[in-house]
Design an enzyme around this catalytic site. Structure first.
Site, mmCIF file in Angstrom:
data_model
loop_
_atom_site.group_PDB
_atom_site.id
_atom_site.type_symbol
_atom_site.label_atom_id
_atom_site.label_comp_id
_atom_site.label_asym_id
_atom_site.label_seq_id
_atom_site.Cartn_x
_atom_site.Cartn_y
_atom_site.Cartn_z
ATOM 1 N N ASN A 1 18.563 -14.158 36.603
ATOM 2 C CA ASN A 1 18.289 -13.525 37.901
ATOM 3 C C ASN A 1 16.787 -13.425 38.097
ATOM 4 O OD1 ASN A 1 21.034 -12.855 38.313
ATOM 5 N ND2 ASN A 1 20.788 -10.913 37.213
ATOM 6 N N ASP B 1 14.394 -10.783 39.189
ATOM 7 C CA ASP B 1 14.402 -9.335 39.419
ATOM 8 C C ASP B 1 13.368 -8.985 40.483
ATOM 9 O OD1 ASP B 1 16.260 -9.275 37.404
ATOM 10 O OD2 ASP B 1 14.989 -8.219 35.953
ATOM 11 N N ASN C 1 17.528 -12.700 29.659
ATOM 12 C CA ASN C 1 16.773 -11.698 28.896
ATOM 13 C C ASN C 1 17.108 -11.776 27.408
ATOM 14 O OD1 ASN C 1 15.683 -10.695 31.256
ATOM 15 N ND2 ASN C 1 17.058 -8.937 31.372
ATOM 16 N N THR D 1 24.597 1.542 21.896
ATOM 17 C CA THR D 1 23.176 1.888 22.027
ATOM 18 C C THR D 1 23.060 3.212 22.777
ATOM 19 O OG1 THR D 1 22.966 0.516 24.016
ATOM 20 C CG2 THR D 1 22.415 -0.507 21.913
ATOM 21 N N LEU D 2 22.139 4.049 22.298
ATOM 22 C CA LEU D 2 22.036 5.431 22.787
ATOM 23 C C LEU D 2 20.646 5.726 23.350
ATOM 24 C CD1 LEU D 2 23.800 7.010 19.664
ATOM 25 C CD2 LEU D 2 24.849 6.541 21.891
ATOM 26 N N ASP E 1 19.056 -5.646 26.357
ATOM 27 C CA ASP E 1 19.036 -7.100 26.114
ATOM 28 C C ASP E 1 18.060 -7.440 24.988
ATOM 29 O OD1 ASP E 1 20.781 -7.382 28.302
ATOM 30 O OD2 ASP E 1 19.108 -7.480 29.702
HETATM 31 O O1 RIB Z 1 19.775 -5.881 31.729
HETATM 32 C C1 RIB Z 1 18.727 -5.959 32.653
HETATM 33 C C2 RIB Z 1 19.016 -7.010 33.686
HETATM 34 O O2 RIB Z 1 20.118 -6.617 34.457
HETATM 35 C C3 RIB Z 1 17.904 -7.228 34.676
HETATM 36 O O3 RIB Z 1 16.952 -8.173 34.238
HETATM 37 C C4 RIB Z 1 18.637 -7.677 35.926
HETATM 38 O O4 RIB Z 1 18.516 -9.032 36.201
HETATM 39 C C5 RIB Z 1 20.090 -7.304 35.670
HETATM 40 O O5 RIB Z 1 20.839 -8.407 35.518
#
Ligand code: RIB
Length: 305
Positions: A18, A20, A50, A219-220, A252
């Site tokens: 994506n 962003d 990511n 994850t916390l 990520d």
């Molecule tokens: O996990 C973060 C991601 O979630 C962002 O980079 C955005 O693109 C969404 O997909």
């Protein structure tokens, strides 16, 4: 490219790319409200891309399976992956727009995101080349921003070749039994774990998830992570104390680094602690992929934590 490949960990990622579109604001607007933003940035993101960037910068040899659109965003998304050392051979370019994520980041580093799939909707099946990439990997990383058919096909291919399948169930949605059956390690955040199980206590959620998959990491955020396994017990791993400016992509980053560490044969507690350092570094910088640390930075924080 600053990635230093020392570990020999091979990672395949199937998932989203994506662009962003990020607005930085003091606080997110309520419904019907307009607030003034401080800054706007376009940053390459998407949960799949990511995780690929995070794994490559952490020292893995990484291939990205997915799709970008035939537009300027698509060109930039592909270039950003390549700059971090990700093999984009399996990343298709399809007609139409690239995926976009519309993100508001507030002064506490929290975010709210709307994702518009665009080209990601085309990732419904595997090519023979995709199957070969997955078969040759140590780990396959999956998320839920591309269609379930493609995610399931990839998971089953990995299972058939003995490749570790790591699923980030985000955005949270009900998971088909076939996908759970082909998942080795599930990595939800606490909200996703609650959405999947109806249990807000992470230990109770882990109990429920272990009925479906053999290993779970919840994850916390700043509290670290909870690991639970059917056969190897359970423990928590603290996160380094840092001041977050933008948590976008932290999960990520964690998963990408974790896959590299596990592919290098490191024990789970050490791999989780190293991944926590990677995530802690990423939240101190703004943007998703742009904030992800390189291996030398992760090693530096790990050795001083
Ligand atoms: O996990 C973060 C991601 O979630 C962002 O980079 C955005 O693109 C969404 O997909």
């Amino acid at each position: 490219m600053d990635g230093i490949r020392t570990g020999g960990s091979t990672v395949a990622v199937l998932g989203s790319t994506n662009m962003d579109l990020v607005a930085y604001v003091a606080r997110a607007p309520a419904r019907g409200e307009t607030v003034a933003g401080r800054e706007f940035r376009t940053v390459p993101g998407g949960k799949g891309a990511n995780q690929a960037v995070a794994a490559a910068r952490a020292g893995g040899s990484v291939s990205m399976i997915g799709a970008v659109g035939a537009d300027a965003f698509g060109d930039r998304l592909r270039a950003a992956l390549e700059e971090s050392g990700v093999d984009t051979g399996p990343l298709r370019t399809v007609d139409g727009p690239s995926g976009t994520a519309h993100i508001v980041v507030d002064d506490e580093g929290g975010n709210a995101i709307v994702v518009v799939p665009g080209a990601n909707a085309a990732v419904t099946a595997l090519t023979p080349g995709d199957e070969a990439v997955i078969a040759g990997a140590d780990s396959l990383l999956l998320q839920l921003e591309t269609p379930l058919e493609g995610v399931l096909a990839a998971a089953e291919t990995a299972r058939g070749h003995g490749v570790r399948t790591v699923l980030t169930p985000a955005p949270a949605r009900p998971l088909p039994a076939g996908l759970l059956a082909a998942t080795d390690l599930l990595v939800p955040n606490e909200h996703e774990a609650a959405a999947l199980t109806g249990r807000t206590d992470p230990h109770a959620a882990a109990d429920a998830l272990l009925e479906q998959v053999p290993e779970v990491v919840i994850t916390l955020g700043s509290a670290g992570s909870l690991y639970a396994s059917r056969t190897a017990g359970r423990f928590t791993v603290p996160a380094p104390r840092v001041t977050a400016v933008d948590s976008t992509g932290a999960g990520d980053t964690f998963v990408g680094a974790l896959a590299v560490a596990l592919g290098e044969g490191r024990p789970m507690p050490e791999a989780l602690a190293w991944a926590s350092c990677a995530a802690a570094l990423s939240v101190q910088r703004s943007g998703a992929s742009t904030a992800m640390p390189y291996r030398t930075e992760i090693d530096g924080l790990a050795s001083s934590s």
